[in-house]
Motif scaffolding. Structure first.
Motif, PDB file in Angstrom:
ATOM      1  N   GLU A  21      26.616  58.431  78.626  1.00 56.63           N
ATOM      2  CA  GLU A  21      27.004  59.824  78.671  1.00 56.63           C
ATOM      3  C   GLU A  21      26.070  60.627  79.590  1.00 56.63           C
ATOM      4  O   GLU A  21      26.513  61.424  80.409  1.00 56.63           O
ATOM      5  N   GLU A  22      24.778  60.316  79.474  1.00 57.04           N
ATOM      6  CA  GLU A  22      23.819  61.037  80.309  1.00 57.04           C
ATOM      7  C   GLU A  22      24.023  60.743  81.792  1.00 57.04           C
ATOM      8  O   GLU A  22      23.753  61.568  82.638  1.00 57.04           O
ATOM      9  N   THR A  26      31.148  58.195  81.983  1.00 58.57           N
ATOM     10  CA  THR A  26      32.463  58.264  81.358  1.00 58.57           C
ATOM     11  C   THR A  26      33.219  59.532  81.705  1.00 58.57           C
ATOM     12  O   THR A  26      34.307  59.758  81.199  1.00 58.57           O
ATOM     13  N   GLY A  27      32.668  60.345  82.574  1.00 62.39           N
ATOM     14  CA  GLY A  27      33.376  61.528  83.055  1.00 62.39           C
ATOM     15  C   GLY A  27      33.359  62.672  82.059  1.00 62.39           C
ATOM     16  O   GLY A  27      32.997  62.512  80.902  1.00 62.39           O
ATOM     17  N   ARG A  71      33.537  55.411  72.504  1.00 59.69           N
ATOM     18  CA  ARG A  71      34.884  55.977  72.480  1.00 59.69           C
ATOM     19  C   ARG A  71      34.993  57.163  73.423  1.00 59.69           C
ATOM     20  O   ARG A  71      34.199  58.104  73.351  1.00 59.69           O
ATOM     21  N   VAL A  72      35.971  57.103  74.301  1.00 59.39           N
ATOM     22  CA  VAL A  72      36.242  58.217  75.211  1.00 59.39           C
ATOM     23  C   VAL A  72      37.763  58.366  75.301  1.00 59.39           C
ATOM     24  O   VAL A  72      38.464  57.387  75.564  1.00 59.39           O
ATOM     25  N   THR A  73      38.262  59.564  75.067  1.00 58.74           N
ATOM     26  CA  THR A  73      39.703  59.763  75.173  1.00 58.74           C
ATOM     27  C   THR A  73      40.083  59.896  76.640  1.00 58.74           C
ATOM     28  O   THR A  73      39.530  60.740  77.337  1.00 58.74           O
TER      29      THR A  73
ATOM     30  N   THR B   4      27.747  57.620  73.177  1.00 61.00           N
ATOM     31  CA  THR B   4      28.812  58.436  73.725  1.00 61.00           C
ATOM     32  C   THR B   4      29.417  59.245  72.589  1.00 61.00           C
ATOM     33  O   THR B   4      29.879  58.688  71.620  1.00 61.00           O
ATOM     34  N   PRO B   5      29.392  60.521  72.697  1.00 63.90           N
ATOM     35  CA  PRO B   5      29.881  61.318  71.577  1.00 63.90           C
ATOM     36  C   PRO B   5      31.393  61.343  71.560  1.00 63.90           C
ATOM     37  O   PRO B   5      32.052  60.959  72.510  1.00 63.90           O
ATOM     38  N   GLU B   6      31.913  61.799  70.453  1.00 66.87           N
ATOM     39  CA  GLU B   6      33.325  62.062  70.341  1.00 66.87           C
ATOM     40  C   GLU B   6      33.680  63.123  71.359  1.00 66.87           C
ATOM     41  O   GLU B   6      33.222  64.249  71.282  1.00 66.87           O
ATOM     42  N   ARG B   7      34.484  62.759  72.323  1.00 65.32           N
ATOM     43  CA  ARG B   7      34.810  63.743  73.334  1.00 65.32           C
ATOM     44  C   ARG B   7      36.076  64.487  72.992  1.00 65.32           C
ATOM     45  O   ARG B   7      36.457  65.425  73.636  1.00 65.32           O
ATOM     46  N   SER B   8      36.770  63.981  72.012  1.00 65.88           N
ATOM     47  CA  SER B   8      38.072  64.578  71.788  1.00 65.88           C
ATOM     48  C   SER B   8      38.314  64.773  70.310  1.00 65.88           C
ATOM     49  O   SER B   8      39.328  64.421  69.780  1.00 65.88           O
ATOM     50  N   TYR B  63      44.082  53.342  63.659  1.00 65.34           N
ATOM     51  CA  TYR B  63      43.330  54.351  64.410  1.00 65.34           C
ATOM     52  C   TYR B  63      43.906  55.743  64.169  1.00 65.34           C
ATOM     53  O   TYR B  63      43.169  56.719  64.036  1.00 65.34           O
TER      54      TYR B  63
END
Lengths: 519, 446
Positions: A21-22, A26-27, A71-73, B4-8, B63
């Protein structure tokens, strides 16, 4: 939390000094909305409505692959059915500078198909036609979404099969195998995916459709296919593959041997190969892994074993018979206290079922776990396993070992309970220390799961800056704009500014933000 | 370590997200967390096989449940993917981590029924189905209508297809009514030494569409030494209701079934329809909150047996006569995946001299019947049915054998479309024919 199924928890693989993330790997969600809108319009024009996913709830089901910790949407998911459709999507991405990530069945274990929040996820699961099975040529021509095991199912009636067999072969796709250069239990004798792919139709990051290799082996000129296999989606997307079929062996014999310790089993492994025998597979599981497999599949492994070896020999009947006797003798000489020989396909399947479901089965004995993947020289096996056991004892973190002993490809499963304060962190430390052990023994940070997002930060431990820059030259030759699965494999997203070719006016936003360096 | 955080996550609207589920038995977060996202369930999931998309796979649906538990609202798109699940439970068989998807989807369906407003058209169809299927008398009325010759006229005009394709599907599935009904006595004594006293669930669809199966079941059980009791107070077991989230209705049916068989005082409750047997074995879960039944229902559920299970347990004593026929055995999902009954019917069939058993490719994948799924989703059901029919035809067998009325109707329709000439029978009908020394033609073998 079961396994690596992610939540807001902090459990998961060691990320090294910088998190994805940093680095901006992952955009940013909602980044560059105009470009994304333009790409969405363009793909809607070429794909049927049901092949474009933009509903937020539906997008979320694509947040992760087999490594559910990250997790990345994605901003958009597309499910093309033809090469033309897929190429059109990539062309739209190229035109508007939008990153894309390819995904097959989503079973990867290094986060290689982790989406970009500002990009398009290109899923090949609807490209699943087997175009040709040509037994006389020992070739099959298949779409990227065709499942690994389905190639074997299609070829078996003709007396052939597809040799590379990842544990997930029932669901992983040929396209994903090609991107990851997937291995499997039987790669000891038969080699990895790269040894079984002879050609590919390939969509470049510019959206051009090119042919690499072909039906004949060893195409003249640079081995671009060789560069593409195992490139983890950073050089483009394969839309069709020519794969080699292997003759079904005349005879297959599988032996399950129980040992008191992994030391004994490791020594037996080295002795078998030292005797000049190349089994189709030698797999090892330790006591904890056996416990998990028993719970899941009732595979009936020898009670009280500190380790089991699964040794499979295949080939001409006479040869197999001769070597099998030698393998049995060698196992006994190294302390095997129980030997079971599978006499038919059902018994063989039961032995393998325990092994092949072991990863997922570990979910039954531990709420959370990290799957590690490292390689060591085979002779270092007993020493490294002992060191892992010591690590485990001193840290109190349980480690189950399931691995391809013949290749020295370790798969330590680091168990923990994320509900326990600090357990996740302790597990990460052990997991990281295991990789250090592998590198220290002259091995590698990944045998077959790939680098993906998970191990990008470990690349500098294995490679010098010069090494990484050289690899980057290859990437830039294919993808000067850096839109094909950016942020994977390499520790810092690098752009290709110095490479002759297209260079756009304003500095890249990542450079401007200090998150990337122009290369 | 940072991850990686929850982005959504939920859209920040300034108010707490309500989430998809109410507090009454939402899908269990603990069971959801058993899923390690390995994807081994995708291969045999019928909807993933059809559409190749994540949200229509078991892993994807779990999910979605997880998203719902974490605060995502129950949107139309979310419901659409829960509804699309056939409930075949092939994923439960495939899962190496032991995820109990059956419990998860059942809890989710009940939540959907309570918390989601369906379109008026969808509501009307569901109401119609549940006003018809679980009620024997109404089914009988439908059969009477079929006998009048009207249906053929309606079919010829194509009117039904045009205006109500789903009802047309229903009409096309129903087999022609039998010429004569064999009455099922309330009590049939064992032939020879009595080895057990069993009760028989006659079922609604089984009883009305395939009465011959019940008659055969009684004869075979009696021949194997069972006194067979058919409690007259029994009704629908509630399987269709429970598989469609109609919780209260299902509980009513379950209580009545338990009462009827308790009163009969039988050693075992025998079921010859896979869907019914699977639901009845899970009554304990359904009635767990009902203090009047919670205890009794466990004893009841423990006595439920598929007919092939009890016959295998008892071991055969009635002599088998040869039956020269090649049989393709189709695993009904609710027998194989939900009850784990695979070996027993095969073993029983293999006991018959002259019978040759053949396996059907892709046996783990559902035929598309799935209770009322084929009525609600006619197009994909037809695709799945055709795929199954192709695999059945490829065996070259002359008789298709399975243990569920839904599968028989569904597969018959697909085989008919292919123009395949193949007999169809329930496992117990084949045993009956062998015990009675009937020829293969008695089973419709061409």
């Amino acid at each position: 939390m079961g396994g690596t199924h992610g939540t807001e928890t902090t459990a998961g693989p060691v990320l090294g000094p910088v998190s994805p993330e940093e680095t901006g790997a992952t955009g940013e969600a909602g980044g560059n909305p105009e470009a994304m809108a333009a790409v969405t319009r363009a793909v809607r024009a070429v794909l049927p409505a049901n092949a474009v996913v933009s509903d937020r709830i539906e997008l979320r089901t694509y947040e992760c692959d087999g490594l559910a910790h990250y997790r990345v949407t994605p901003a958009l998911v597309v499910l093309p059915q033809t090469t033309e459709q897929l190429a059109a999507v990539v062309r739209a991405c190229a035109e508007h500078g939008v990153p894309f990530v390819a995904r097959g069945s989503g079973t990867g274990l290094s986060g290689g198909a982790l989406p970009r929040a500002d990009g398009v996820l290109v899923v090949t699961s609807r490209m699943r036609t087997i175009h040709e099975i040509r037994p006389a040529d020992q070739r099959a021509v298949v779409d990227p979404g065709v499942l690994n095991l389905d190639v074997t199912h299609a070829a078996t009636p003709t007396g052939y099969y597809y040799a590379p067999d990842p544990s997930s072969q029932q669901i992983c796709s040929i396209g994903g195998n090609l991107a990851e250069n997937s291995g499997g239990a039987h790669c000891l004798k038969y080699g990895f995916t790269t040894n079984h792919v002879l050609g590919a139709e390939f969509v470049t990051p510019q959206g051009e459709v090119v042919q690499l290799g072909g039906l004949a082996p060893d195409a003249p000129g640079y081995d671009l296919l060789g560069a593409v296999v195992g490139s983890e989606g950073t050089l483009g997307i394969a839309t069709r593959a020519v794969v080699k079929l292997t003759r079904l062996p005349q005879e297959v014999r599988t032996l399950l041997a129980g040992f008191a310790s992994t030391d004994d089993a490791g020594a037996a492994t080295s002795a078998i190969i030292g005797a000049g025998i190349v089994p189709a597979a030698i797999e090892m599981m330790d006591a904890l892994a056996i416990e998990a497999a028993e719970a899941a599949t009732h595979c009936d492994y020898p009670a009280g074993a500190g380790a089991v070896l699964v040794v499979e020999l295949d080939g001409p009947a006479v040869e197999v018979e001769h070597e099998f006797a030698q393998v049995e003798r060698t196992c006994r000489e190294h302390g095997a206290f129980a030997l079971r020989v599978a006499t038919d396909a059902t018994e063989r399947a039961l032995i393998w079922k325990g092994r092949k479901s072991a990863f997922a089965a570990v979910g039954r004995i531990s709420p959370d776990y990290i799957v590690q993947d490292g390689v060591i020289p085979r002779t270092a096996l007993p020493g490294v396993l002992r060191a892992i056991a010591e690590l485990s004892a001193s840290s109190g973190v349980r480690v189950a070992n399931v691995f391809h002993a013949g290749d020295g490809n370790l798969h330590p499963l680091v168990l923990f309970d994320d509900a326990v304060e600090g357990a996740g962190k302790a597990a990460e430390e052990v997991s990281g220390a295991i990789l250090d052990l592998c590198i220290g023994s002259g091995g590698s940070i990944t045998g077959e799961h790939g680098v993906g997002i998970d191990k990008a930060a470990y690349m500098p431990k294995m490679f010098s800056d010069e090494d990484l820059d050289t690899m980057q030259l290859v990437r830039c030759a294919f993808d000067p704009d850096g839109i094909a699965n950016p942020g994977k494999v390499f520790p810092t997203p690098r752009l290709c500014g110095e490479v002759p070719g297209k260079k756009r006016g304003a500095p890249h936003p990542l450079v401007a933000a200090g998150k990337a360096e122009a290369f | 370590m940072t991850t990686t955080p929850e982005r959504s996550g939920p859209v920040p609207l300034g108010v707490p997200a309500p989430g998809a589920f109410d507090a009454h038995h939402p899908p269990s977060a603990e069971l959801v967390s058993d899923c390690v996202h390995c994807g081994f369930c995708l291969t045999t999931c019928p909807t993933y096989t059809l559409w190749g998309e994540e949200m229509d796979s078991p892993r994807g649906r779990i999910y979605l449940m997880k998203s719902g538990l974490e605060g995502e609202p129950m949107t139309d798109s979310m419901v659409q993917h829960f509804d699309a699940c056939l409930g075949c439970m092939a994923c439960v068989t495939a899962c190496p981590s032991g995820v109990q998807y059956d419990k998860l989807i059942e809890a989710t369906r009940a939540q959907v029924e309570r918390n989601h407003t369906r379109t008026p058209k969808d509501r009307a169809l569901r109401t119609a189905i549940f006003a018809l299927f679980p009620h024997k008398r109404r089914l009988r009325a439908l059969r009477a209508y079929q006998r009048t010759g009207m249906p053929a006229l309606v079919r010829r005009t194509g009117l039904l297809e045009r205006f109500a394709p789903k009802l047309a599907m229903m009409a096309s599935l129903a087999p022609p009514p039998p010429d004569k009904r064999e009455p099922i006595p309330a009590r049939t004594p064992a032939v020879g030494r009595r080895r057990a006293v069993v009760g028989l669930l006659t079922g609604c669809v089984q009883g009305e569409f395939f009465p011959g199966v019940n008659a055969a079941t009684v004869r075979v059980l009696a021949a194997e030494g069972c006194d067979v009791i058919v409690p007259q107070a029994q009704g629908c077991c509630g399987a269709l209701s429970v598989h469609n989230g109609r919780d209260e209705e299902a509980k009513r049916f379950a209580r009545r079934t338990v009462d009827a068989f308790e009163a009969a005082g039988v050693d075992a409750v025998v079921v010859n329809a896979a869907g019914c047997g699977s639901s009845m074995k899970e009554y304990a879960l359904l009635l767990a909150d009902d203090p009047a039944y919670a205890q009794r229902v466990e004893a009841f559920a423990a006595r439920v047996r598929d007919v092939s299970e009890i016959l295998a347990e008892l071991g055969s004593v009635a002599p088998r006569h040869p039956l020269e026929v090649s049989v393709a055995y189709h695993d009904a999902c609710h027998l194989a995946h939900a009850q784990g009954v695979r070996a027993q019917p095969r073993a029983l069939l293999r006991e018959i001299p002259g019978l040759e058993l053949r396996e059907i490719a892709e046996s783990a994948i559902c035929c598309g019947s799935a209770g009322i799924w084929n009525v609600l989703n006619p197009e994909p059901a037809r695709e799945l049915g055709d795929r199954k029919a192709a695999n059945i035809a490829a065996t070259g067998a002359s008789l298709l054998v399975t243990a569920n009325p839904g599968c028989l109707m569904q597969v018959a329709a697909s085989l008919q479309r292919r123009g395949a000439r193949i007999g169809m029978a329930h496992t117990v009908e084949v045993l009956d024919a062998s015990i009675r020394g009937l020829p293969p033609s008695a089973l419709g073998v061409p």
